[in-house]
Write a protein that holds these residues in place. Structure first.
Motif, PDB file in Angstrom:
ATOM      1  N   VAL A 131       0.882  -1.165   0.000  1.00 34.78           N
ATOM      2  CA  VAL A 131       0.000   0.000   0.000  1.00 34.78           C
ATOM      3  C   VAL A 131       0.912   1.204   0.000  1.00 34.78           C
ATOM      4  N   ASP A 132       0.745   2.086  -0.988  1.00 31.80           N
ATOM      5  CA  ASP A 132       1.596   3.273  -1.030  1.00 31.80           C
ATOM      6  C   ASP A 132       0.818   4.439  -1.618  1.00 31.80           C
ATOM      7  N   TRP A 133       1.402   5.603  -1.485  1.00 34.15           N
ATOM      8  CA  TRP A 133       0.779   6.845  -1.935  1.00 34.15           C
ATOM      9  C   TRP A 133       0.690   6.881  -3.463  1.00 34.15           C
ATOM     10  N   SER A 134      -0.452   7.306  -3.976  1.00 31.24           N
ATOM     11  CA  SER A 134      -0.625   7.401  -5.426  1.00 31.24           C
ATOM     12  C   SER A 134      -0.254   8.783  -5.961  1.00 31.24           C
ATOM     13  N   GLY A 135       0.030   9.723  -5.070  1.00 27.30           N
ATOM     14  CA  GLY A 135       0.425  11.068  -5.480  1.00 27.30           C
ATOM     15  C   GLY A 135       0.886  11.866  -4.280  1.00 27.30           C
ATOM     16  N   SER A 136       1.155  13.151  -4.522  1.00 30.02           N
ATOM     17  CA  SER A 136       1.652  14.017  -3.466  1.00 30.02           C
ATOM     18  C   SER A 136       0.515  14.752  -2.755  1.00 30.02           C
ATOM     19  N   PHE A 137      -0.520  15.112  -3.464  1.00 27.14           N
ATOM     20  CA  PHE A 137      -1.729  15.702  -2.909  1.00 27.14           C
ATOM     21  C   PHE A 137      -1.485  16.974  -2.097  1.00 27.14           C
ATOM     22  N   GLY A 138      -0.617  17.817  -2.608  1.00 21.80           N
ATOM     23  CA  GLY A 138      -0.416  19.134  -2.023  1.00 21.80           C
ATOM     24  C   GLY A 138       0.032  19.133  -0.583  1.00 21.80           C
ATOM     25  N   LEU A 186       6.178   6.787  -5.326  1.00 21.23           N
ATOM     26  CA  LEU A 186       6.556   5.557  -6.022  1.00 21.23           C
ATOM     27  C   LEU A 186       5.340   5.099  -6.820  1.00 21.23           C
ATOM     28  N   LEU A 187       5.410   5.252  -8.128  1.00 17.80           N
ATOM     29  CA  LEU A 187       4.287   4.873  -8.975  1.00 17.80           C
ATOM     30  C   LEU A 187       4.131   3.354  -9.021  1.00 17.80           C
ATOM     31  N   PRO A 188       2.904   2.867  -9.236  1.00 16.59           N
ATOM     32  CA  PRO A 188       2.681   1.419  -9.276  1.00 16.59           C
ATOM     33  C   PRO A 188       3.593   0.688 -10.263  1.00 16.59           C
ATOM     34  N   ALA A 189       3.845   1.263 -11.430  1.00 15.31           N
ATOM     35  CA  ALA A 189       4.715   0.597 -12.413  1.00 15.31           C
ATOM     36  C   ALA A 189       6.133   0.426 -11.870  1.00 15.31           C
ATOM     37  N   TYR A 241      -2.659   3.375  -3.486  1.00 15.23           N
ATOM     38  CA  TYR A 241      -2.940   2.215  -4.328  1.00 15.23           C
ATOM     39  C   TYR A 241      -2.545   0.969  -3.560  1.00 15.23           C
ATOM     40  N   GLY A 242      -3.110  -0.159  -3.947  1.00 14.92           N
ATOM     41  CA  GLY A 242      -2.784  -1.428  -3.327  1.00 14.92           C
ATOM     42  C   GLY A 242      -2.427  -2.460  -4.379  1.00 14.92           C
TER      43      GLY A 242
END
Length: 181
Positions: free
Chosen positions: A126-133, A143-146, A170-171
């Motif tokens: 499970v990790d962050w999908s973006g920075s979100f301000g 860290l992008l899923p790819a 994302y998971g």
């Protein structure tokens, strides 16, 4: 945690347990016969988690009638080989949540998870999908899923499926890659 499909009695490692929210949920999922190793480098967080586990009655009855926590807190440096301090092939499932983006030793951390995982075991990321301000990591730390899939593939894992992990995460689920002929 419901997406992990954990069975009672499993042994689980929570890498970078932090505040312990996942650890407590994992302990409930594996039940009294299960075990969760909560591994983090921060002593203060581990001490708080140990108190919270006790307050939530997450104990298991041992042979002979004594009680032990379903959760074992371990101070470990997951950026090091054998940093979890767990034995080879000793857990059924590893959770790596909100940790991989933080480390420069991503491959080492994933290999440590592989070392302790039993044959047929799985890893959830499970990790962050973006920075979100500002509520997530800095944009250059995301860290992008790819990228995550590439690291896990290099460590000998196969991507199994993705799962919902909230609005900002994302998971991804991984298992051991099939042996090459």
């Amino acid at each position: 945690v419901t997406h992990f499909r954990l069975q009672p009695g499993l042994t689980v490692a929570d890498f970078g347990t932090g505040s312990g929210a996942y650890t407590l949920a994992l302990a409930r999922a594996v039940g009294p016969a299960g075990r969760v190793y909560a591994i983090d480098i921060q002593k203060e967080l581990l001490a708080r988690l140990a108190r919270e586990a006790k307050a939530n009655d997450l104990e298991a009855k041992l042979p002979g009638g004594s009680l032990a926590s379903r959760i074992e807190v371990i101070r470990g440096d997951l950026e090091q080989v054998h940093g979890s301090t767990l034995a080879d092939s000793s857990v059924d499932f590893v959770l790596i949540a909100n940790l991989l983006f933080q480390t420069s030793a991503k491959y080492t951390l994933v290999c440590e998870a592989k070392r302790i995982l039993k044959a047929g075991g799985k890893i959830a990321l499970v990790d962050w999908s973006g920075s979100f301000g500002g509520i997530g990591p800095k944009p250059d730390q995301v860290l992008l899923p790819a990228e995550a899939k590439k690291i896990f593939a290099e460590a000998g894992f196969a991507f199994l499926n993705d799962f919902p992990a909230g609005d900002h995460h994302y998971g991804l689920m991984f298992g051991a890659a099939p042996a090459k002929p």
